[in-house]
Motif scaffolding. Structure first.
Motif, PDB file in Angstrom:
ATOM      1  N   TYR A  34     -14.823   6.501  -8.997  1.00 37.21           N
ATOM      2  CA  TYR A  34     -13.575   5.807  -9.284  1.00 37.21           C
ATOM      3  C   TYR A  34     -13.588   5.189 -10.672  1.00 37.21           C
ATOM      4  O   TYR A  34     -14.638   4.744 -11.160  1.00 37.21           O
ATOM      5  CB  TYR A  34     -13.342   4.686  -8.270  1.00 37.21           C
ATOM      6  N   ASP A  73      -0.338  -0.492 -11.871  1.00 44.25           N
ATOM      7  CA  ASP A  73      -0.573   0.810 -11.242  1.00 44.25           C
ATOM      8  C   ASP A  73       0.641   1.723 -11.346  1.00 44.25           C
ATOM      9  O   ASP A  73       0.584   2.883 -10.943  1.00 44.25           O
ATOM     10  CB  ASP A  73      -0.930   0.620  -9.762  1.00 44.25           C
ATOM     11  N   ARG A  96       0.099   5.790   0.440  1.00 46.05           N
ATOM     12  CA  ARG A  96      -0.851   6.894   0.649  1.00 46.05           C
ATOM     13  C   ARG A  96      -0.255   8.150   0.038  1.00 46.05           C
ATOM     14  O   ARG A  96       0.829   8.586   0.440  1.00 46.05           O
ATOM     15  CB  ARG A  96      -1.132   7.093   2.138  1.00 46.05           C
ATOM     16  N   VAL A 135      -9.388   0.874 -10.490  1.00 43.59           N
ATOM     17  CA  VAL A 135      -8.933   1.080  -9.108  1.00 43.59           C
ATOM     18  C   VAL A 135     -10.047   0.917  -8.089  1.00 43.59           C
ATOM     19  O   VAL A 135      -9.784   0.913  -6.881  1.00 43.59           O
ATOM     20  CB  VAL A 135      -8.273   2.462  -8.933  1.00 43.59           C
ATOM     21  N   ARG A 180      -9.964  -0.767  -4.485  1.00 42.03           N
ATOM     22  CA  ARG A 180      -8.585  -0.823  -3.984  1.00 42.03           C
ATOM     23  C   ARG A 180      -8.086   0.550  -3.525  1.00 42.03           C
ATOM     24  O   ARG A 180      -7.289   0.639  -2.597  1.00 42.03           O
ATOM     25  CB  ARG A 180      -7.645  -1.344  -5.082  1.00 42.03           C
ATOM     26  N   PHE A 181      -8.547   1.594  -4.186  1.00 40.03           N
ATOM     27  CA  PHE A 181      -8.102   2.955  -3.885  1.00 40.03           C
ATOM     28  C   PHE A 181      -9.229   3.722  -3.197  1.00 40.03           C
ATOM     29  O   PHE A 181     -10.413   3.515  -3.511  1.00 40.03           O
ATOM     30  CB  PHE A 181      -7.720   3.707  -5.152  1.00 40.03           C
ATOM     31  N   LEU A 229      -4.953   9.995  -1.411  1.00 42.88           N
ATOM     32  CA  LEU A 229      -5.310   8.786  -2.132  1.00 42.88           C
ATOM     33  C   LEU A 229      -4.663   7.605  -1.420  1.00 42.88           C
ATOM     34  O   LEU A 229      -3.441   7.462  -1.434  1.00 42.88           O
ATOM     35  CB  LEU A 229      -4.850   8.847  -3.583  1.00 42.88           C
ATOM     36  N   GLN A 230      -5.481   6.790  -0.782  1.00 42.15           N
ATOM     37  CA  GLN A 230      -5.012   5.564  -0.160  1.00 42.15           C
ATOM     38  C   GLN A 230      -5.070   4.459  -1.210  1.00 42.15           C
ATOM     39  O   GLN A 230      -6.143   4.184  -1.755  1.00 42.15           O
ATOM     40  CB  GLN A 230      -5.886   5.201   1.040  1.00 42.15           C
ATOM     41  N   MET A 231      -3.934   3.856  -1.470  1.00 42.72           N
ATOM     42  CA  MET A 231      -3.848   2.832  -2.504  1.00 42.72           C
ATOM     43  C   MET A 231      -3.464   1.506  -1.867  1.00 42.72           C
ATOM     44  O   MET A 231      -2.368   1.375  -1.314  1.00 42.72           O
ATOM     45  CB  MET A 231      -2.814   3.227  -3.563  1.00 42.72           C
ATOM     46  N   SER A 249       0.822  -1.210   0.000  1.00 45.55           N
ATOM     47  CA  SER A 249       0.000   0.000   0.000  1.00 45.55           C
ATOM     48  C   SER A 249       0.855   1.260   0.000  1.00 45.55           C
ATOM     49  O   SER A 249       2.005   1.241   0.426  1.00 45.55           O
ATOM     50  CB  SER A 249      -0.898   0.024   1.240  1.00 45.55           C
ATOM     51  N   TYR A 256       1.573   9.980 -10.569  1.00 38.76           N
ATOM     52  CA  TYR A 256       0.264  10.357 -10.046  1.00 38.76           C
ATOM     53  C   TYR A 256       0.212  11.862  -9.795  1.00 38.76           C
ATOM     54  O   TYR A 256       1.120  12.435  -9.207  1.00 38.76           O
ATOM     55  CB  TYR A 256      -0.027   9.586  -8.765  1.00 38.76           C
TER      56      TYR A 256
END
Length: 116
Positions: free
Chosen positions: A59, A89, A19, A63, A66-67, A80-82, A17, A93
């Motif tokens: 979204y 991906d 962020r 994504v 997941r995001f 953006l929490q990924m 992950s 960004y």
């Protein structure tokens, strides 16, 4: 002129992950709706997530689930929490309003690289 600063990218392995944080130097009326975009090598920039002032989100299919996009307590921040990142991906960004700020304003972006 408003400046956009993205941060939080890095090199991670698949399944991990990250962020991302976006800070604009000031809030404007254009920022009613903020979004994250990404541009992969050889591809056009695409919008992947957006959020309004009230918290309504949207979204891209690639994504979704997941995001997670959120706004900060001030209108000029977004996150953006990924999760469950995939090699596809990998991209630079960017954040911006949606639609994008007038005058072609974009930040430098933050590189996200996902190794398999």
């Amino acid at each position: 002129q408003v400046q956009l600063v993205e941060s939080g990218g890095g090199l991670v392995h698949a399944g991990e992950s990250l962020r991302l944080t976006c800070v604009a130097t000031r809030a404007t009326v254009d920022m009613f709706r903020m979004a994250w975009y990404r541009q992969a090598p050889g591809k056009q920039r695409e919008r992947i997530a957006a959020v309004t002032m009230s918290g309504a989100t949207d979204y891209a299919g690639s994504v979704k689930g997941r995001f997670t996009i959120t706004r900060g307590s001030t209108l000029n921040t977004a996150y953006l929490q990924m999760n469950s990142l995939k090699p596809e991906d990998t991209a630079i960004y960017y954040c911006n309003s949606d639609p994008e700020l007038p005058g072609g304003t974009w930040g430098q972006g933050t590189q996200v690289t996902v190794a398999s």
